[in-house]
Design an enzyme around this catalytic site. Sequence first.
Site: not given
Ligand code: CO
Length: 224
Positions: A57, A59, A61, A113, A116
């Site tokens: 992803c 993302d 993190r 994750h 998400c």
């Molecule tokens: Co995500």
Amino acid sequence: MKGTFKNAIFPIQANKHKMNELLKRNEDWVANAKAEKPELLKAMAAGQSPEYLWIGCADSRVPAEVVTESDPGAIFVQRNVANMVVHTDYNLLSVVNYAVKALGVKHIIICGHYGCGGVKAAMGNGSLGLLDNWVAHIKDVYDQNSAELDGIGDENDRWNRFVELNVKAQVENMAKLSFIQEEWKSGNSPQIHGWVFDIKDGSLRDLGLTIDSADALSSVYRYD
Ligand code: CO
């Protein structure tokens, strides 16, 4: 006053300061690499032969190298919203094709994750503008699994399970790619793995979904 040059200059300087922070950290990283791992910089200059392809992803993190304590050169990476394998995404197709055909990568990891945002958006009815058209692919996964997901009363539990089922769907989407099946037929054996990252404790979990043959797919997806 808003819009005047004098007032506008301050945010520009603040932005420059934020950019310089990153460049300064890179200087520190280079100094550290030269002192601690000079062979790493030499290896980077010589070329790449990563053993893993990571579809993750976007993302912030879930950075593949950081959470697996990997050096540059170890992982070939493609990240997008909700770690999707969309068959018309030429960016993804190009990355995967190069990874398996040119680099000979043997392990493809689809890493979702918990927490998400893309998966959460796909559970709801709110519009995110342009992003809706990407999230529609995630909604397809919900729709295919609605019998199970609708039966989970707790929203957080449903979200977590949806994250896992989305990883499973993307592992299968990867196996449906024509050139992945070509690799399997030619005797190369890239394995496709499904993992999930827990943003609460930083741990990675193998979901036990590994596919290394088209036999795992419904017959309609298999090529002769
Ligand atoms: Co995500």
